[in-house]
Design an enzyme around this catalytic site. Structure first.
Site, short mmCIF file in Angstrom:
data_model
loop_
_atom_site.label_atom_id
_atom_site.label_comp_id
_atom_site.label_asym_id
_atom_site.label_seq_id
_atom_site.Cartn_x
_atom_site.Cartn_y
_atom_site.Cartn_z
N CYS A 78 0.28 4.45 -2.99
CA CYS A 78 -0.21 3.60 -1.92
C CYS A 78 -1.40 2.79 -2.41
O CYS A 78 -2.24 3.26 -3.17
CB CYS A 78 -0.57 4.43 -0.68
SG CYS A 78 -2.29 4.86 -0.51
N GLU A 79 -1.40 1.52 -2.02
CA GLU A 79 -2.42 0.63 -2.56
C GLU A 79 -3.79 0.86 -1.91
O GLU A 79 -4.79 0.37 -2.41
CB GLU A 79 -2.00 -0.83 -2.42
CG GLU A 79 -1.97 -1.37 -1.01
CD GLU A 79 -1.51 -2.82 -0.97
OE1 GLU A 79 -0.95 -3.31 -1.96
OE2 GLU A 79 -1.72 -3.46 0.07
N HIS A 80 -3.84 1.58 -0.81
CA HIS A 80 -5.13 1.81 -0.16
C HIS A 80 -5.91 2.95 -0.81
O HIS A 80 -7.13 2.95 -0.80
CB HIS A 80 -4.93 2.13 1.32
CG HIS A 80 -4.35 0.98 2.09
ND1 HIS A 80 -3.49 1.13 3.15
CD2 HIS A 80 -4.52 -0.35 1.92
CE1 HIS A 80 -3.15 -0.06 3.61
NE2 HIS A 80 -3.75 -0.97 2.87
N HIS A 81 -5.20 3.94 -1.35
CA HIS A 81 -5.87 5.11 -1.90
C HIS A 81 -5.46 5.44 -3.33
O HIS A 81 -6.01 6.35 -3.93
CB HIS A 81 -5.59 6.34 -1.01
CG HIS A 81 -5.98 6.15 0.43
ND1 HIS A 81 -5.11 5.71 1.38
CD2 HIS A 81 -7.18 6.30 1.03
CE1 HIS A 81 -5.74 5.61 2.55
NE2 HIS A 81 -6.99 5.97 2.36
N GLN A 119 4.43 0.81 1.97
CA GLN A 119 5.83 1.17 2.20
C GLN A 119 6.61 0.03 2.86
O GLN A 119 7.77 -0.21 2.54
CB GLN A 119 5.91 2.45 3.05
CG GLN A 119 7.33 2.97 3.19
CD GLN A 119 7.41 4.28 3.94
OE1 GLN A 119 6.50 5.11 3.85
NE2 GLN A 119 8.47 4.47 4.69
N HIS A 147 3.24 10.53 2.69
CA HIS A 147 2.09 9.94 1.99
C HIS A 147 1.01 10.99 1.76
O HIS A 147 0.49 11.56 2.72
CB HIS A 147 1.52 8.79 2.84
CG HIS A 147 2.44 7.60 2.93
ND1 HIS A 147 2.10 6.37 2.42
CD2 HIS A 147 3.69 7.47 3.45
CE1 HIS A 147 3.10 5.52 2.63
NE2 HIS A 147 4.08 6.17 3.25
N CYS A 149 -1.95 10.50 0.94
CA CYS A 149 -3.24 10.10 1.51
C CYS A 149 -3.35 10.55 2.97
O CYS A 149 -4.45 10.74 3.48
CB CYS A 149 -3.46 8.59 1.39
SG CYS A 149 -2.25 7.57 2.22
#
Ligand SMILES: [Zn+2]
Length: 188
Positions: A78-81, A119, A147, A149
């Site tokens: 995931c690009e956020h975490h 996603q 996920h 995260c």
């Protein structure tokens, strides 16, 4: 562009220090090198060439029945975490004279998964490539993923699965086709 492994190693070394670790202790001595290699692999989708991935495995076939490949394993970040999300991808399409070799759909999933992703975007990118590369009449893609995260931190919803879908062409325009897709992937 290939990632600079030496530079990533020194960044990971610094990260270990910032986290209060001792990068010189035995268990961590080779960790920066291993992490650098792991991230290079997990992001090699940025450097993959679609033409090479598909490698002419598009075949002429005079059918207009739905083709469906279920349960393609999927691992992404995931690009956020920058933490993994993983699950299964189901791809269905209605050909218009051309079909994919079976393993190619899995390769396409890998190519777009091995990046920093959302996603929702991953689902759309896969559907668009399938649509464009074989000129399908329609495409449906569904991803069910968990996920880390969410599972390991934050809300700690350990059993929740995120489901995303993207439909193009006749899958979008025709309710019966969409229903058939959902039934075949077991969501109805
Ligand atoms: Zn995340």
């Amino acid at each position: 562009m290939e990632p600079d492994l030496r530079r990533i190693e020194s960044l990971i070394h610094q990260l270990l220090v910032e986290l209060g670790e001792d990068p010189a202790r035995e268990g961590l001595a080779k960790t920066p090198e291993r992490v650098a290699k792991a991230f290079a692999f997990l992001t090699d989708g940025y450097r993959a060439d679609l033409g090479t991935v598909i490698n002419q495995a598009v075949f002429t076939q005079d059918t207009s029945s739905m083709v469906i490949v279920k349960d393609i394993e999927l691992y992404s970040l995931c690009e956020h975490h920058m933490l993994p999300f993983f699950g299964r991808c189901h791809i269905a399409y209605i050909p218009d004279g051309k079909v994919f070799g079976v393993s190619k759909l899995a390769r396409i999933v890998d190519m777009f998964s091995r990046r920093l992703q959302l996603q929702e975007r991953l689902t759309e990118q896969i559907s668009q490539v399938v649509m464009e590369e074989i000129g399908a009449k329609g495409v449906g893609v569904m991803i069910e993923a968990r996920h880390l995260c969410m599972m390991m931190r934050g809300v700690e919803k350990q059993n929740s699965t995120m489901v995303t879908s993207a439909v193009l062409g006749v899958f979008r325009d025709n309710l019966a086709t969409r229903e058939e897709f959902l039934t075949l992937v077991g969501r109805r």
